[in-house]
Design a protein around this motif. Structure first.
Motif, mmCIF file in Angstrom:
data_model
loop_
_atom_site.group_PDB
_atom_site.id
_atom_site.type_symbol
_atom_site.label_atom_id
_atom_site.label_comp_id
_atom_site.label_asym_id
_atom_site.label_seq_id
_atom_site.Cartn_x
_atom_site.Cartn_y
_atom_site.Cartn_z
ATOM 1 N N PRO A 1 -10.986 0.707 45.330
ATOM 2 C CA PRO A 1 -11.327 1.426 44.104
ATOM 3 C C PRO A 1 -12.515 2.368 44.278
ATOM 4 O O PRO A 1 -13.301 2.226 45.221
ATOM 5 N N ARG B 1 -17.121 -2.533 44.518
ATOM 6 C CA ARG B 1 -18.472 -2.630 45.068
ATOM 7 C C ARG B 1 -19.135 -3.969 44.750
ATOM 8 O O ARG B 1 -19.015 -4.435 43.616
ATOM 9 N N ASP C 1 -31.327 2.930 47.807
ATOM 10 C CA ASP C 1 -32.423 2.838 46.830
ATOM 11 C C ASP C 1 -32.117 3.757 45.667
ATOM 12 O O ASP C 1 -31.757 4.916 45.880
ATOM 13 N N HIS D 1 -6.999 6.595 47.925
ATOM 14 C CA HIS D 1 -6.819 5.716 46.767
ATOM 15 C C HIS D 1 -5.357 5.351 46.614
ATOM 16 O O HIS D 1 -5.007 4.559 45.750
ATOM 17 N N ILE E 1 -28.998 -0.826 45.413
ATOM 18 C CA ILE E 1 -27.606 -1.076 45.091
ATOM 19 C C ILE E 1 -26.884 -1.346 46.425
ATOM 20 O O ILE E 1 -27.059 -0.590 47.386
HETATM 21 N N1 LIG Z 1 -26.841 8.695 48.715
HETATM 22 C C1 LIG Z 1 -26.666 7.735 47.808
HETATM 23 N N2 LIG Z 1 -27.697 7.282 47.058
HETATM 24 C C2 LIG Z 1 -27.548 6.291 46.162
HETATM 25 N N3 LIG Z 1 -26.371 5.673 45.930
HETATM 26 C C3 LIG Z 1 -25.310 6.080 46.638
HETATM 27 C C4 LIG Z 1 -25.385 7.132 47.611
HETATM 28 N N4 LIG Z 1 -24.148 7.308 48.159
HETATM 29 C C5 LIG Z 1 -23.347 6.415 47.559
HETATM 30 N N5 LIG Z 1 -24.026 5.681 46.649
HETATM 31 C C6 LIG Z 1 -23.488 4.593 45.823
HETATM 32 O O1 LIG Z 1 -22.825 3.676 46.696
HETATM 33 C C7 LIG Z 1 -21.595 3.239 46.120
HETATM 34 C C8 LIG Z 1 -20.456 3.581 47.047
HETATM 35 O O2 LIG Z 1 -20.264 4.990 47.050
HETATM 36 P P1 LIG Z 1 -19.136 5.695 47.917
HETATM 37 O O3 LIG Z 1 -19.269 7.158 47.710
HETATM 38 O O4 LIG Z 1 -19.215 5.208 49.305
HETATM 39 O O5 LIG Z 1 -17.811 5.132 47.219
HETATM 40 P P2 LIG Z 1 -16.282 5.499 47.485
HETATM 41 O O6 LIG Z 1 -15.555 4.238 47.722
HETATM 42 O O7 LIG Z 1 -16.177 6.556 48.517
HETATM 43 O O8 LIG Z 1 -15.835 6.087 46.057
HETATM 44 P P3 LIG Z 1 -14.749 7.224 45.723
HETATM 45 O O9 LIG Z 1 -13.413 6.580 45.942
HETATM 46 O O10 LIG Z 1 -14.999 7.538 44.284
HETATM 47 O O11 LIG Z 1 -14.979 8.388 46.613
HETATM 48 C C9 LIG Z 1 -21.509 3.893 44.741
HETATM 49 O O12 LIG Z 1 -21.951 2.982 43.776
HETATM 50 C C10 LIG Z 1 -22.435 5.081 44.837
HETATM 51 O O13 LIG Z 1 -23.011 5.387 43.597
#
Ligand SMILES: Nc1ncnc2c1ncn2[C@@H]1O[C@H](COP(=O)(O)OP(=O)(O)OP(=O)(O)O)[C@@H](O)[C@H]1O
Ligand SMILES: [Mg+2]
Length: 265
Positions: free
Chosen positions: A46, A216, A18, A198, A25
């Motif tokens: 990514p 995403r 949320d 990455h 999202i």
């Molecule tokens: N606690 C949260 N509240 C709201 N949105 C979140 C939260 N945690 C992650 N997101 C959103 O969920 C999506 C995935 O985030 P995540 O941190 O899992 O990505 P990631 O693949 O680990 O990225 P990176 O490689 O930059 O670490 C992103 O769009 C992020 O903004």
């Protein structure tokens, strides 16, 4: 080739967040994957595709909206304490010495401080920290800090280790040294590992299998088995078979991204 028994099974897991005033999202969309006993599995994708979210779900820090997470066949969705987890920005407490930082999980498990210190002290040389037990984090190099955080994770003493970009912030040379060190450590302990990166070369060098994530919302684009012989060393990255695998991974990533762009919103 004989397949290892399944340690972790992630089954059709979706997760959304949320965002106050901006709706939900979707971070992960029906992700399924496995990690076998003693297997080294990497997730590559990514930024923002949900890799850390997936690790948080496996560690039980959050619950999936849909789907399930099984450890040795038992649902652990939303349950903590079943895995050793090194978060993406794992930090050492500046006011604790190296030794007292790494014993935290043992203390949380109820072990007396004296015994915890003894247990951890024996492991310091293996983690490249001999002679630094009484140093404070600011006195360590970047690689040493990561090895200390890694030792703290190891001392959670669970069979499955989740490592979220442990070498992401290190310079190229230190990173190569750390990869070599991790390969050696993993060879000794044979833990099951779920590793986020990455870095395509890093994923190939370390892994038995690799899952590629889409941008995403994170979906699995492809799964790749790395059959390069072990023990491996960073020199392998110049090998022809290694470069071929790298090309395969690049083109799968590219194809997957293009397909996703072409999908209806
Ligand atoms: N606690 C949260 N509240 C709201 N949105 C979140 C939260 N945690 C992650 N997101 C959103 O969920 C999506 C995935 O985030 P995540 O941190 O899992 O990505 P990631 O693949 O680990 O990225 P990176 O490689 O930059 O670490 C992103 O769009 C992020 O903004
Ligand atoms: Mg992340």
């Amino acid at each position: 080739m004989c397949m290892p028994a399944v340690r972790l099974a992630v089954k059709a897991v979706s997760k959304s967040y949320d965002r106050p005033g901006r709706g939900k999202i979707l971070a992960l969309d029906r992700v399924s994957l496995t990690v076998g006993e003693g297997e080294f599995v990497s997730l590559i994708g990514p930024s923002g595709c949900g890799k850390s979210t997936l690790l948080e779900l496996v560690a039980g820090l959050a619950r999936p909206d849909q789907g399930d997470i099984l450890l040795q066949g038992r649902s652990v969705a939303g349950c903590r304490g079943h895995v050793s987890y090194m978060p993406q920005n794992d930090v050492l407490f500046p006011w604790r010495t190296v030794l007292d930082n790494v014993i935290l999980p043992l203390q949380l498990q109820g072990m007396a401080t004296k015994e915890a210190r003894q247990t951890a002290r024996q492991l310091l040389p293996l983690f490249g920290l001999a002679g630094f037990a009484d140093s404070y984090p600011h006195m360590l190099s970047g690689g040493m800090k990561q090895r200390a955080a890694f030792l703290r994770t190891y001392l959670c003493r669970q069979e499955l280790m989740l490592l979220d970009e442990p070498f992401g912030k290190l310079d190229a040379l230190t990173k190569i040294q750390m990869q070599e060190w991790l390969l050696d450590i993993w060879q000794r302990f044979q833990h099951s590992v779920l590793f986020v990166t990455h870095d395509i070369e890093e994923a190939i060098l370390l892994s038995d299998r690799i899952y590629l994530f889409s941008p995403r919302p994170g979906r699995i684009l492809a799964e790749l088995t790395v059959t390069l012989p072990r023990p491996r060393s960073p020199r392998l990255t110049t090998d022809r078979a290694f470069i071929k695998l790298k090309e395969t991974l690049y083109s799968r990533l590219q194809t997957g991204f293009l397909e996703q762009e072409g999908e209806a919103p």
